[in-house]
Write an enzyme that holds these catalytic residues in place. Structure first.
Site, PDB file in Angstrom:
ATOM      1  N   HIS A  75       0.822  -1.212   0.000  1.00 32.07           N
ATOM      2  CA  HIS A  75       0.000   0.000   0.000  1.00 32.07           C
ATOM      3  C   HIS A  75       0.852   1.257   0.000  1.00 32.07           C
ATOM      4  O   HIS A  75       0.504   2.252  -0.634  1.00 32.07           O
ATOM      5  CB  HIS A  75      -0.956  -0.006   1.201  1.00 32.07           C
ATOM      6  CG  HIS A  75      -2.162  -0.863   0.980  1.00 32.07           C
ATOM      7  ND1 HIS A  75      -3.422  -0.536   1.421  1.00 32.07           N
ATOM      8  CD2 HIS A  75      -2.300  -2.052   0.334  1.00 32.07           C
ATOM      9  CE1 HIS A  75      -4.288  -1.473   1.060  1.00 32.07           C
ATOM     10  NE2 HIS A  75      -3.623  -2.411   0.398  1.00 32.07           N
ATOM     11  N   ASP A  76       1.966   1.225   0.717  1.00 34.20           N
ATOM     12  CA  ASP A  76       2.842   2.396   0.715  1.00 34.20           C
ATOM     13  C   ASP A  76       3.335   2.674  -0.703  1.00 34.20           C
ATOM     14  O   ASP A  76       3.265   3.804  -1.191  1.00 34.20           O
ATOM     15  CB  ASP A  76       4.035   2.177   1.655  1.00 34.20           C
ATOM     16  CG  ASP A  76       4.908   3.421   1.738  1.00 34.20           C
ATOM     17  OD1 ASP A  76       4.342   4.543   1.736  1.00 34.20           O
ATOM     18  OD2 ASP A  76       6.145   3.288   1.788  1.00 34.20           O
ATOM     19  N   PRO A 172      -5.819  -1.408  -5.781  1.00 37.52           N
ATOM     20  CA  PRO A 172      -6.774  -2.335  -6.411  1.00 37.52           C
ATOM     21  C   PRO A 172      -7.910  -2.680  -5.453  1.00 37.52           C
ATOM     22  O   PRO A 172      -7.738  -2.662  -4.236  1.00 37.52           O
ATOM     23  CB  PRO A 172      -5.923  -3.571  -6.699  1.00 37.52           C
ATOM     24  CG  PRO A 172      -4.799  -3.521  -5.728  1.00 37.52           C
ATOM     25  CD  PRO A 172      -4.540  -2.064  -5.448  1.00 37.52           C
ATOM     26  N   THR A 203      -1.207 -15.672   0.039  1.00 32.04           N
ATOM     27  CA  THR A 203      -0.968 -16.979   0.656  1.00 32.04           C
ATOM     28  C   THR A 203      -0.856 -16.855   2.179  1.00 32.04           C
ATOM     29  O   THR A 203      -0.802 -17.859   2.889  1.00 32.04           O
ATOM     30  CB  THR A 203       0.317 -17.640   0.086  1.00 32.04           C
ATOM     31  OG1 THR A 203       0.514 -18.912   0.697  1.00 32.04           O
ATOM     32  CG2 THR A 203       1.550 -16.797   0.355  1.00 32.04           C
TER      33      THR A 203
HETATM   34  C1  HEM Z   1      -4.050  -7.683  -6.975  1.00 30.46           C
HETATM   35  C2  HEM Z   1      -4.771  -6.832  -6.312  1.00 30.46           C
HETATM   36  C3  HEM Z   1      -5.011  -6.882  -4.830  1.00 30.46           C
HETATM   37  C4  HEM Z   1      -6.210  -6.685  -4.230  1.00 30.46           C
HETATM   38  C5  HEM Z   1      -7.521  -6.347  -4.910  1.00 30.46           C
HETATM   39  C6  HEM Z   1      -6.010  -6.845  -2.818  1.00 30.46           C
HETATM   40  C7  HEM Z   1      -6.996  -6.689  -1.860  1.00 30.46           C
HETATM   41  C8  HEM Z   1      -6.884  -7.090  -0.546  1.00 30.46           C
HETATM   42  C9  HEM Z   1      -7.952  -7.083   0.418  1.00 30.46           C
HETATM   43  C10 HEM Z   1      -9.371  -6.568   0.161  1.00 30.46           C
HETATM   44  C11 HEM Z   1      -7.481  -7.628   1.561  1.00 30.46           C
HETATM   45  C12 HEM Z   1      -8.263  -7.895   2.859  1.00 30.46           C
HETATM   46  C13 HEM Z   1      -8.208  -6.741   3.791  1.00 30.46           C
HETATM   47  C14 HEM Z   1      -9.114  -6.931   4.944  1.00 30.46           C
HETATM   48  O1  HEM Z   1     -10.219  -7.440   4.795  1.00 30.46           O
HETATM   49  O2  HEM Z   1      -8.704  -6.565   6.065  1.00 30.46           O
HETATM   50  C15 HEM Z   1      -6.105  -7.960   1.333  1.00 30.46           C
HETATM   51  C16 HEM Z   1      -5.278  -8.526   2.267  1.00 30.46           C
HETATM   52  C17 HEM Z   1      -3.922  -8.703   2.074  1.00 30.46           C
HETATM   53  N1  HEM Z   1      -3.196  -8.339   0.956  1.00 30.46           N
HETATM   54 FE1  HEM Z   1      -3.945  -7.797  -0.823  1.00 30.46          FE
HETATM   55  N2  HEM Z   1      -4.701  -7.151  -2.585  1.00 30.46           N
HETATM   56  C18 HEM Z   1      -4.048  -7.161  -3.782  1.00 30.46           C
HETATM   57  C19 HEM Z   1      -2.698  -7.371  -3.961  1.00 30.46           C
HETATM   58  C20 HEM Z   1      -1.801  -7.551  -2.935  1.00 30.46           C
HETATM   59  C21 HEM Z   1      -0.366  -7.470  -3.072  1.00 30.46           C
HETATM   60  C22 HEM Z   1       0.370  -7.156  -4.362  1.00 30.46           C
HETATM   61  C23 HEM Z   1       0.162  -7.719  -1.843  1.00 30.46           C
HETATM   62  C24 HEM Z   1       1.606  -7.733  -1.406  1.00 30.46           C
HETATM   63  C25 HEM Z   1       2.637  -7.925  -2.184  1.00 30.46           C
HETATM   64  C26 HEM Z   1      -0.942  -7.981  -0.950  1.00 30.46           C
HETATM   65  C27 HEM Z   1      -0.827  -8.368   0.357  1.00 30.46           C
HETATM   66  C28 HEM Z   1      -1.894  -8.643   1.184  1.00 30.46           C
HETATM   67  C29 HEM Z   1      -1.755  -9.280   2.479  1.00 30.46           C
HETATM   68  C30 HEM Z   1      -0.472  -9.843   3.072  1.00 30.46           C
HETATM   69  C31 HEM Z   1      -3.028  -9.292   3.043  1.00 30.46           C
HETATM   70  C32 HEM Z   1      -3.418  -9.819   4.437  1.00 30.46           C
HETATM   71  C33 HEM Z   1      -3.403  -8.674   5.393  1.00 30.46           C
HETATM   72  C34 HEM Z   1      -3.585  -9.069   6.842  1.00 30.46           C
HETATM   73  O3  HEM Z   1      -3.891 -10.216   7.160  1.00 30.46           O
HETATM   74  O4  HEM Z   1      -3.400  -8.171   7.696  1.00 30.46           O
HETATM   75  N3  HEM Z   1      -2.109  -7.823  -1.643  1.00 30.46           N
HETATM   76  N4  HEM Z   1      -5.758  -7.620   0.040  1.00 30.46           N
END
Ligand code: HEM
Ligand SMILES: *[C@@H]1O[C@H](CO)[C@@H](O)[C@H](O)[C@H]1NC(C)=O
Ligand SMILES: *[C@@H]1O[C@H](CO)[C@@H](O)[C@H](O)[C@H]1NC(C)=O
Ligand SMILES: *[C@@H]1O[C@H](CO)[C@@H](O)[C@H](O)[C@H]1NC(C)=O
Length: 335
Positions: A75-76, A172, A203
């Site tokens: 996000h940063d 996104p 993952t």
């Molecule tokens: C491709 C588009 C992406 C979308 C639409 C997306 C969206 C989201 C959403 C909606 C969540 C859940 C947040 C919540 O309910 O609290 C999430 C969690 C997460 N995302 Fe993504 N994400 C994307 C790509 C990425 C990328 C590129 C990374 C890191 C390289 C990433 C890392 C994570 C991680 C690690 C979590 C878990 C966070 C936690 O458990 O605190 N995401 N993401």
């Protein structure tokens, strides 16, 4: 003399070959970004040890440190570049972190960076940017979860702007399809392959029911549930997230191995176990399907691609030289 020259010439040729092969695998020299892995070797030679020690301590206290830090880095970087702008504390509720898109970022990510910064300041005051600490911590959490290791390019400076209003449209959304997702990554110099590889970060970590409830109960006017869901998985998710579920309930994004950084995310996608629309469409859309199949078949290929893409992500709009500042406190500008 003659002999020595021949040896050194051979050494130069060998070094060039090595640089070329590294350049192909992943350009660890920072490309044209101005970053390099050895940036603090003279000014804070223990930096990486300090970061790893503090991140490990925090992870030992709570395992959610892993996903929290990884997502914070993503996000940063997507909003005003990798410049720690997301770390600035709320002022009048209008800092980057106050934006609607960022408000589910887990507090443990911020806490990790702040603790590392405190430890680094004790040993090397005023030298290391918060942006670099976040980049190192993101590498370390992946590795602590048994994922790959890579040399982190350093030399970022911390940004001077952090506004909630800057976030809109830059991150996104989980309901997006491949075209829209690819457009966001493309704006940051990241390819379709980078997008598929980086999405593998899902993952690890959690997602709140609100982010995928539509797929379970209101897919479209003819089908209540998204047919690309595995039927049994959809049933389980409906139990975990009933229609009237509260806003705090969350589920593991990777039901098979939620705290291990592996390629199970892609195994999930080919089996209809993608949690968000933005996850599952990577397999249903032909534009990205081949890459999903490649990473499903080979964790090794996934790890290689993830490393390349994290290095590229870490170069997005970085501030170097005299731009920005080295923040004393990651949550506040120096002045
Ligand atoms: C491709 C588009 C992406 C979308 C639409 C997306 C969206 C989201 C959403 C909606 C969540 C859940 C947040 C919540 O309910 O609290 C999430 C969690 C997460 N995302 Fe993504 N994400 C994307 C790509 C990425 C990328 C590129 C990374 C890191 C390289 C990433 C890392 C994570 C991680 C690690 C979590 C878990 C966070 C936690 O458990 O605190 N995401 N993401
Ligand atoms: C974290 O936990 C591991 C495993 O229990 C232990 O070996 C290690 O010393 C701990 N590290 C820190 C820095 O607390
Ligand atoms: C609902 O989704 C299904 C499967 O994606 C599709 O075949 C159908 O045309 C959609 N219905 C409407 C009204 O859009
Ligand atoms: C996914 O990988 C597994 C294990 O390598 C393999 O058996 C399976 O056929 C692959 N699935 C697809 C759709 O490629």
């Amino acid at each position: 003399m003659e002999k020595r020259r021949r040896i050194s010439l051979r050494a130069v040729v060998a070094a060039m070959a090595l640089m070329l092969s590294l350049g192909e695998a992943a350009s660890y020299d920072g490309g044209s970004s101005g970053l390099s892995p050895g940036y603090y070797s003279k000014t804070c030679s223990n930096l990486e040890k300090i970061v790893l020690r503090e991140v490990t301590k925090k992870k030992n206290e709570t395992v959610v440190t892993i996903p929290a830090v990884l997502r914070l880095f993503f996000h940063d970087c997507l909003v005003n570049g990798c410049d720690a702008s997301v770390l600035i504390a709320s002022h009048n509720n209008d800092a980057e972190k106050n934006s609607e898109d960022d408000d589910s970022l887990a507090g443990d990510g911020y806490d990790t960076v702040n603790r590392v910064k405190d430890a680094v300041e004790r040993e090397c005051p005023g030298v290391v940017s918060c942006a670099d600490i976040l980049a190192l911590a993101a590498r370390d959490v992946v590795n602590l979860a048994y994922g790959p290791y890579w040399p982190v390019e350093l030399g970022r400076r911390d940004g001077l702007i952090s506004k909630a209003s800057d976030v809109k449209g830059k991150l996104p959304d989980p309901e997006m399809h491949v075209k829209e997702l690819a457009a966001i990554f493309d704006k940051n110099g990241l390819s379709m392959r980078d997008m598929v590889a980086l999405s593998g970060a899902h993952t690890v970590g959690f997602a709140h029911c609100s982010r995928f409830k539509k797929r379970l109960y209101n897919y479209n006017s003819t089908m209540r549930t998204d047919p690309s869901f595995n039927k049994y998985y959809a049933q389980q998710l409906k139990v975990a997230c009933p229609p009237n579920v509260g806003p705090t309930i969350a589920v593991n994004m990777d039901p098979l191995s939620p705290v291990t950084f592996d390629n199970k995310y892609y195994n999930n996608l080919v089996n209809g176990l993608g949690l968000f629309t933005s996850d599952q469409v990577l397999y249903t859309d032909v534009a990205s399907k081949k890459t999903v199949e490649e990473f499903n078949a080979s964790q090794d290929q996934f790890f290689k691609a993830f490393v390349d893409s994290m290095i590229k992500l870490g170069r997005v709009d970085v501030k170097t030289g005299s731009a920005g500042e080295i923040r004393r406190d990651c949550t506040a500008f120096n002045h």
